[in-house]
Scaffold this motif. Sequence first.
Motif, PDB file in Angstrom:
ATOM      1  N   LEU A  10       0.845  -1.205   0.000  1.00  0.00           N
ATOM      2  CA  LEU A  10       0.000   0.000   0.000  1.00  0.00           C
ATOM      3  C   LEU A  10       0.876   1.249   0.000  1.00  0.00           C
ATOM      4  CD1 LEU A  10      -2.845   1.376   0.322  1.00  0.00           C
ATOM      5  CD2 LEU A  10      -2.401   1.363   2.778  1.00  0.00           C
ATOM      6  N   ARG A  11       1.948   1.232   0.806  1.00  0.00           N
ATOM      7  CA  ARG A  11       2.827   2.407   0.900  1.00  0.00           C
ATOM      8  C   ARG A  11       3.523   2.687  -0.428  1.00  0.00           C
ATOM      9  NH1 ARG A  11       1.377   6.322   3.173  1.00  0.00           N
ATOM     10  NH2 ARG A  11       2.695   7.137   1.558  1.00  0.00           N
ATOM     11  N   GLN A  12       3.915   1.620  -1.091  1.00  0.00           N
ATOM     12  CA  GLN A  12       4.574   1.792  -2.402  1.00  0.00           C
ATOM     13  C   GLN A  12       3.631   2.517  -3.365  1.00  0.00           C
ATOM     14  OE1 GLN A  12       5.854  -1.994  -3.799  1.00  0.00           O
ATOM     15  NE2 GLN A  12       7.634  -1.158  -4.821  1.00  0.00           N
ATOM     16  N   PHE A  13       2.375   2.048  -3.384  1.00  0.00           N
ATOM     17  CA  PHE A  13       1.344   2.639  -4.246  1.00  0.00           C
ATOM     18  C   PHE A  13       1.135   4.113  -3.880  1.00  0.00           C
ATOM     19  CE2 PHE A  13      -3.332   3.514  -4.387  1.00  0.00           C
ATOM     20  CZ  PHE A  13      -3.559   3.435  -5.754  1.00  0.00           C
ATOM     21  N   LEU A  14       1.025   4.391  -2.565  1.00  0.00           N
ATOM     22  CA  LEU A  14       0.707   5.759  -2.147  1.00  0.00           C
ATOM     23  C   LEU A  14       1.903   6.695  -2.307  1.00  0.00           C
ATOM     24  CD1 LEU A  14      -1.490   5.026   1.021  1.00  0.00           C
ATOM     25  CD2 LEU A  14      -2.267   5.815  -1.228  1.00  0.00           C
ATOM     26  N   ASP A  15       3.107   6.191  -2.043  1.00  0.00           N
ATOM     27  CA  ASP A  15       4.301   7.050  -2.151  1.00  0.00           C
ATOM     28  C   ASP A  15       4.415   7.622  -3.558  1.00  0.00           C
ATOM     29  OD1 ASP A  15       5.013   6.738   0.452  1.00  0.00           O
ATOM     30  OD2 ASP A  15       6.488   5.155   0.094  1.00  0.00           O
ATOM     31  N   LYS A  45     -14.172  11.295  -2.382  1.00  0.00           N
ATOM     32  CA  LYS A  45     -13.872  11.481  -3.807  1.00  0.00           C
ATOM     33  C   LYS A  45     -14.052  12.945  -4.230  1.00  0.00           C
ATOM     34  CE  LYS A  45     -15.264   8.690  -7.027  1.00  0.00           C
ATOM     35  NZ  LYS A  45     -14.028   8.523  -7.797  1.00  0.00           N
ATOM     36  N   THR A  46     -15.039  13.592  -3.623  1.00  0.00           N
ATOM     37  CA  THR A  46     -15.257  15.014  -3.944  1.00  0.00           C
ATOM     38  C   THR A  46     -14.062  15.866  -3.508  1.00  0.00           C
ATOM     39  OG1 THR A  46     -17.605  14.675  -3.612  1.00  0.00           O
ATOM     40  CG2 THR A  46     -16.861  16.962  -3.565  1.00  0.00           C
ATOM     41  N   ASP A  47     -13.477  15.502  -2.343  1.00  0.00           N
ATOM     42  CA  ASP A  47     -12.464  16.373  -1.729  1.00  0.00           C
ATOM     43  C   ASP A  47     -11.031  16.029  -2.117  1.00  0.00           C
ATOM     44  OD1 ASP A  47     -14.627  17.379  -0.319  1.00  0.00           O
ATOM     45  OD2 ASP A  47     -14.162  16.319   1.537  1.00  0.00           O
ATOM     46  N   ASN A  48     -10.797  14.783  -2.555  1.00  0.00           N
ATOM     47  CA  ASN A  48      -9.410  14.308  -2.708  1.00  0.00           C
ATOM     48  C   ASN A  48      -9.178  13.704  -4.098  1.00  0.00           C
ATOM     49  OD1 ASN A  48      -8.573  14.453   0.310  1.00  0.00           O
ATOM     50  ND2 ASN A  48     -10.520  13.354   0.317  1.00  0.00           N
ATOM     51  N   ASP A  49      -7.897  13.613  -4.471  1.00  0.00           N
ATOM     52  CA  ASP A  49      -7.558  12.959  -5.747  1.00  0.00           C
ATOM     53  C   ASP A  49      -7.707  11.444  -5.637  1.00  0.00           C
ATOM     54  OD1 ASP A  49      -6.766  15.408  -6.942  1.00  0.00           O
ATOM     55  OD2 ASP A  49      -4.877  15.307  -5.823  1.00  0.00           O
ATOM     56  N   ILE A  50      -7.327  10.917  -4.477  1.00  0.00           N
ATOM     57  CA  ILE A  50      -7.283   9.452  -4.292  1.00  0.00           C
ATOM     58  C   ILE A  50      -8.063   9.092  -3.027  1.00  0.00           C
ATOM     59  CG2 ILE A  50      -5.718   7.505  -3.760  1.00  0.00           C
ATOM     60  CD1 ILE A  50      -5.381   8.530  -6.603  1.00  0.00           C
ATOM     61  N   THR A  51      -8.897   8.065  -3.136  1.00  0.00           N
ATOM     62  CA  THR A  51      -9.647   7.603  -1.962  1.00  0.00           C
ATOM     63  C   THR A  51      -9.241   6.173  -1.618  1.00  0.00           C
ATOM     64  OG1 THR A  51     -11.517   9.065  -2.328  1.00  0.00           O
ATOM     65  CG2 THR A  51     -11.961   7.048  -1.092  1.00  0.00           C
ATOM     66  N   VAL A  52      -8.852   5.992  -0.346  1.00  0.00           N
ATOM     67  CA  VAL A  52      -8.495   4.663   0.170  1.00  0.00           C
ATOM     68  C   VAL A  52      -9.561   4.268   1.193  1.00  0.00           C
ATOM     69  CG1 VAL A  52      -6.772   3.319   1.448  1.00  0.00           C
ATOM     70  CG2 VAL A  52      -6.025   5.171  -0.069  1.00  0.00           C
TER      71      VAL A  52
END
Length: 280
Positions: A10-15, A45-52
């Motif tokens: 997950l960190r690799q993806f988010l970094d 989704k409205t507020d951010n580029d990426i939603t986890v």
Amino acid sequence: MEVFTSVSALRQFLDHLVYQHKTIGLVPTMGALHEGHISLIQASKTDNDITVCSIFVNPAQFNNPEDLLKYPRTLDADSKMLEEAGCDAIFAPSVEEMYPEQPVMKFDFGALERVMEGASRPGHFNGVGIVVSKLFNIVKPNRAYFGQKDLQQVAIVTKLVGDLSFGLELITAPTIREEDGLAMSSRNRRLNEEERHIAPHIFQILESAKNALLKGEPVEKVIRQATAAFAGITAFKLDYFEIVDINTLQPTTSIMPAGENAICVAAFLGPVRLIDNIVF
Ligand SMILES: Nc1ncnc2c1ncn2[C@@H]1O[C@H](COP(=O)(O)OP(=O)(O)OP(=O)(O)O)[C@@H](O)[C@H]1O
Ligand SMILES: CC(C)(CO)[C@@H](O)C(=O)[O-]
Ligand code: BAL
């Protein structure tokens, strides 16, 4: 949509995304998703580029082993709902991934956790504090989304974010209800047909109490009436019914200005414990 079970993947993806200056919204859940959860995904989704969306049934916050064992786990259906909602990533770790060792830290949220959920579920908010801190450290979101249905949890997490300087924005979203007023909850699916039919009385009793308070009825009388209403429906076993100051969550004897009052309830229907609240 990506599905991660390990912190490192997950960190690799988010970094990679943070490097591109993408903002990240986190929606922590225990799965068995419904429209209430999806409303949080949509807000993120409205507020951010990426939603986890994290899906983790956190043993540390359960004081009742049967509740933990019977907690609905529906990862395939959850993934489908999240995919349709446009969620970007699911983090669904195992217990071993989240707790390779027994954590030593202990949270005591003081007066905030001596009432309602904290009083009825000893250790619950310690477990919530631990897992939410871990999720914030793992995901490092810009914003995190919580439902008003768990009103006391919102107060606890607000304190946590302030005390530990997590440097993220907390967003509280309104409670999504079924057409008959029942607050959507993963535990609703454990109700049998008869219990499901009775369950909307929780919201009806909350509404009647709110209306009585707004008409000027004294707090004590309203609590007596609501308690009697629950007692009149034998399927219910009332755990608590509290009228509280929303700033402190402590019981009030008189009503505060508009928007600062909450009526909070927890009741058993058979073995299933449901909570709900109204803020007014
Ligand atoms: N009906 C709802 N409307 C809006 N948000 C909700 C609703 N139900 C739950 N949430 C929020 O979703 C997040 C994850 O909650 P959780 O996975 O425990 O779901 P839940 O339906 O509350 O389950 P349960 O009450 O059975 O534990 C929490 O922030 C919670 O407040
Ligand atoms: C915030 C949370 C996901 C932590 O396990 C849980 O308490 C919940 O679902 O509200
Ligand atoms: N929705 C709060 C999580 C719990 O009941 O444990």
